[in-house]
Design a protein around this motif. Structure first.
Motif, PDB file in Angstrom:
ATOM      1  N   ASN A   1      -0.995   6.288 -14.023  1.00  0.00           N
ATOM      2  CA  ASN A   1      -0.592   7.396 -13.163  1.00  0.00           C
ATOM      3  C   ASN A   1      -1.529   7.584 -11.984  1.00  0.00           C
ATOM      4  O   ASN A   1      -1.592   8.661 -11.403  1.00  0.00           O
ATOM      5  CB  ASN A   1      -0.517   8.693 -13.982  1.00  0.00           C
ATOM      6  N   ASP A   2      -2.277   6.550 -11.643  1.00  0.00           N
ATOM      7  CA  ASP A   2      -3.208   6.651 -10.524  1.00  0.00           C
ATOM      8  C   ASP A   2      -2.452   6.933  -9.235  1.00  0.00           C
ATOM      9  O   ASP A   2      -1.410   6.336  -8.959  1.00  0.00           O
ATOM     10  CB  ASP A   2      -4.003   5.352 -10.364  1.00  0.00           C
ATOM     11  N   ASP A   3      -2.982   7.851  -8.447  1.00  0.00           N
ATOM     12  CA  ASP A   3      -2.353   8.196  -7.170  1.00  0.00           C
ATOM     13  C   ASP A   3      -2.667   7.165  -6.093  1.00  0.00           C
ATOM     14  O   ASP A   3      -1.898   6.974  -5.171  1.00  0.00           O
ATOM     15  CB  ASP A   3      -2.836   9.566  -6.690  1.00  0.00           C
ATOM     16  N   ASN A   4      -3.817   6.538  -6.168  1.00  0.00           N
ATOM     17  CA  ASN A   4      -4.267   5.602  -5.143  1.00  0.00           C
ATOM     18  C   ASN A   4      -4.403   4.215  -5.733  1.00  0.00           C
ATOM     19  O   ASN A   4      -5.226   3.996  -6.607  1.00  0.00           O
ATOM     20  CB  ASN A   4      -5.616   6.049  -4.568  1.00  0.00           C
TER      21      ASN A   4
ATOM     22  N   THR B   1     -16.273   6.702 -11.436  1.00  0.00           N
ATOM     23  CA  THR B   1     -14.889   7.072 -11.743  1.00  0.00           C
ATOM     24  C   THR B   1     -13.882   6.168 -11.042  1.00  0.00           C
ATOM     25  O   THR B   1     -12.686   6.256 -11.300  1.00  0.00           O
ATOM     26  CB  THR B   1     -14.604   8.526 -11.336  1.00  0.00           C
ATOM     27  N   PHE B   2     -14.357   5.279 -10.156  1.00  0.00           N
ATOM     28  CA  PHE B   2     -13.475   4.365  -9.431  1.00  0.00           C
ATOM     29  C   PHE B   2     -13.087   3.223 -10.352  1.00  0.00           C
ATOM     30  O   PHE B   2     -13.942   2.505 -10.865  1.00  0.00           O
ATOM     31  CB  PHE B   2     -14.200   3.846  -8.183  1.00  0.00           C
ATOM     32  N   ASP B   3     -11.808   3.064 -10.598  1.00  0.00           N
ATOM     33  CA  ASP B   3     -11.297   2.029 -11.499  1.00  0.00           C
ATOM     34  C   ASP B   3     -10.924   0.809 -10.669  1.00  0.00           C
ATOM     35  O   ASP B   3      -9.852   0.749 -10.084  1.00  0.00           O
ATOM     36  CB  ASP B   3     -10.084   2.563 -12.259  1.00  0.00           C
ATOM     37  N   PHE B   4     -11.820  -0.161 -10.615  1.00  0.00           N
ATOM     38  CA  PHE B   4     -11.618  -1.374  -9.828  1.00  0.00           C
ATOM     39  C   PHE B   4     -11.413  -2.513 -10.803  1.00  0.00           C
ATOM     40  O   PHE B   4     -12.247  -2.744 -11.674  1.00  0.00           O
ATOM     41  CB  PHE B   4     -12.850  -1.625  -8.952  1.00  0.00           C
ATOM     42  N   ARG B   5     -10.295  -3.222 -10.653  1.00  0.00           N
ATOM     43  CA  ARG B   5      -9.984  -4.303 -11.587  1.00  0.00           C
ATOM     44  C   ARG B   5      -9.694  -5.591 -10.846  1.00  0.00           C
ATOM     45  O   ARG B   5      -9.113  -5.587  -9.771  1.00  0.00           O
ATOM     46  CB  ARG B   5      -8.758  -3.951 -12.419  1.00  0.00           C
ATOM     47  N   ILE B   6     -10.097  -6.672 -11.446  1.00  0.00           N
ATOM     48  CA  ILE B   6      -9.705  -8.004 -10.995  1.00  0.00           C
ATOM     49  C   ILE B   6      -9.024  -8.630 -12.198  1.00  0.00           C
ATOM     50  O   ILE B   6      -9.645  -8.766 -13.258  1.00  0.00           O
ATOM     51  CB  ILE B   6     -10.910  -8.831 -10.514  1.00  0.00           C
ATOM     52  N   GLY B   7      -7.759  -8.978 -12.000  1.00  0.00           N
ATOM     53  CA  GLY B   7      -6.964  -9.387 -13.148  1.00  0.00           C
ATOM     54  C   GLY B   7      -6.783  -8.162 -14.016  1.00  0.00           C
ATOM     55  O   GLY B   7      -6.484  -7.078 -13.537  1.00  0.00           O
TER      56      GLY B   7
ATOM     57  N   GLU C   1       0.831  -1.201   0.000  1.00  0.00           N
ATOM     58  CA  GLU C   1       0.000   0.000   0.000  1.00  0.00           C
ATOM     59  C   GLU C   1       0.863   1.248   0.000  1.00  0.00           C
ATOM     60  O   GLU C   1       1.823   1.353   0.751  1.00  0.00           O
ATOM     61  CB  GLU C   1      -0.859  -0.020   1.268  1.00  0.00           C
ATOM     62  N   GLU C   2       0.511   2.226  -0.840  1.00  0.00           N
ATOM     63  CA  GLU C   2       1.179   3.514  -0.787  1.00  0.00           C
ATOM     64  C   GLU C   2       0.278   4.466  -0.021  1.00  0.00           C
ATOM     65  O   GLU C   2      -0.818   4.781  -0.455  1.00  0.00           O
ATOM     66  CB  GLU C   2       1.455   4.049  -2.188  1.00  0.00           C
ATOM     67  N   GLU C   3       0.710   4.930   1.144  1.00  0.00           N
ATOM     68  CA  GLU C   3      -0.114   5.759   2.016  1.00  0.00           C
ATOM     69  C   GLU C   3      -0.027   7.231   1.678  1.00  0.00           C
ATOM     70  O   GLU C   3      -0.977   7.957   1.792  1.00  0.00           O
ATOM     71  CB  GLU C   3       0.313   5.570   3.461  1.00  0.00           C
ATOM     72  N   GLU C   4       1.141   7.698   1.364  1.00  0.00           N
ATOM     73  CA  GLU C   4       1.326   9.091   1.012  1.00  0.00           C
ATOM     74  C   GLU C   4       2.331   9.121  -0.110  1.00  0.00           C
ATOM     75  O   GLU C   4       2.995   8.136  -0.390  1.00  0.00           O
ATOM     76  CB  GLU C   4       1.815   9.880   2.221  1.00  0.00           C
ATOM     77  N   GLU C   5       2.454  10.264  -0.759  1.00  0.00           N
ATOM     78  CA  GLU C   5       3.357  10.329  -1.889  1.00  0.00           C
ATOM     79  C   GLU C   5       4.769   9.931  -1.485  1.00  0.00           C
ATOM     80  O   GLU C   5       5.302  10.378  -0.482  1.00  0.00           O
ATOM     81  CB  GLU C   5       3.359  11.736  -2.472  1.00  0.00           C
ATOM     82  N   GLY C   6       5.350   9.051  -2.265  1.00  0.00           N
ATOM     83  CA  GLY C   6       6.711   8.615  -2.005  1.00  0.00           C
ATOM     84  C   GLY C   6       6.839   7.501  -0.983  1.00  0.00           C
ATOM     85  O   GLY C   6       7.938   7.108  -0.627  1.00  0.00           O
ATOM     86  N   VAL C   7       5.722   6.966  -0.512  1.00  0.00           N
ATOM     87  CA  VAL C   7       5.753   5.923   0.520  1.00  0.00           C
ATOM     88  C   VAL C   7       4.868   4.763   0.084  1.00  0.00           C
ATOM     89  O   VAL C   7       3.812   4.959  -0.494  1.00  0.00           O
ATOM     90  CB  VAL C   7       5.263   6.482   1.874  1.00  0.00           C
TER      91      VAL C   7
ATOM     92  N   GLU D   1       6.183  -2.816  -9.833  1.00  0.00           N
ATOM     93  CA  GLU D   1       5.091  -2.750 -10.807  1.00  0.00           C
ATOM     94  C   GLU D   1       4.036  -1.725 -10.376  1.00  0.00           C
ATOM     95  O   GLU D   1       3.524  -0.977 -11.192  1.00  0.00           O
ATOM     96  CB  GLU D   1       4.443  -4.124 -10.992  1.00  0.00           C
ATOM     97  N   MET D   2       3.734  -1.701  -9.090  1.00  0.00           N
ATOM     98  CA  MET D   2       2.733  -0.744  -8.590  1.00  0.00           C
ATOM     99  C   MET D   2       3.193   0.689  -8.772  1.00  0.00           C
ATOM    100  O   MET D   2       2.400   1.567  -9.079  1.00  0.00           O
ATOM    101  CB  MET D   2       2.443  -0.991  -7.114  1.00  0.00           C
TER     102      MET D   2
END
Length: 171
Positions: free
Chosen positions: A99-102, A144-150, A13-19, A90-91
């Motif tokens: 370029n998704d932030d979340n 607008t939520f991009d939810f993917r499985i595979g 999980e990326e919690e904040e930018e750069g982490v 990869e994430m």
């Protein structure tokens, strides 16, 4: 925010930018006195966090965590760390998430689901079922939520489709 995970082992999980964060969901870490879901934060690095994960797991107090990563690496701690760092990389830098932030990524390992003969078939069946069932339980997902499985997008229109099916107009 970038998140990743493995049922059995790892949540990234990326919690904040750069982490980026690694969380573990593992049966071997659970105790009668309560649920244990350890999480560790690392700076995003070009090596996919490999050095940071290696440093963390070299701590003798993290032996149980290291054992989970070793299991994830099919008996090799180094292979487990390599697998995790590839997911992190990869994430953060791969083309899958754009370029998704979340981002949240769940890594499933050692799946035992259904009554199919091979692990690959079990995984396919689980992902197919999740793709169908998740929209039934999450009603208020933005379009607008991009939810993917595979590689496939999961549309959250289950109930809207049912309303159309149940509607009738009598003239």
């Amino acid at each position: 925010r970038r998140n990743g995970g493995a049922v059995m082992e790892n949540v990234l999980e990326e919690e904040e930018e750069g982490v980026i964060e690694l969380g573990l969901i593992a049966e071997s870490l659970q105790r009668e006195e309560g649920c244990c879901l350890p999480a560790f934060t690392f700076p995003i690095s070009n090596d996919g966090g490999k050095q940071d994960i290696t440093n963390l797991l070299s701590n003798p107090n993290k032996a149980e965590i290291a054992a989970c990563v070793t299991q994830y690496g099919n008996g090799s701690l180094e292979c487990g760390i390599d697998r995790l760092s590839k997911h992190f990389h990869e994430m953060c830098f791969g083309g899958t998430f754009g370029n998704d932030d979340n981002v949240f990524c769940l890594i499933l390992d050692r799946v035992d689901y259904g009554h199919l003969p091979t692990t690959e078939d079990k995984c396919f069946e689980l992902l197919k079922d999740l793709r169908m069932e998740i929209p039934r339980f999450y009603l208020h997902m933005s379009s607008t939520f991009d939810f993917r499985i595979g590689r496939g997008t999961v549309p959250f229109d289950y109930w809207q489709q049912r309303l159309v099916e149940l509607s009738s107009i009598t003239v």
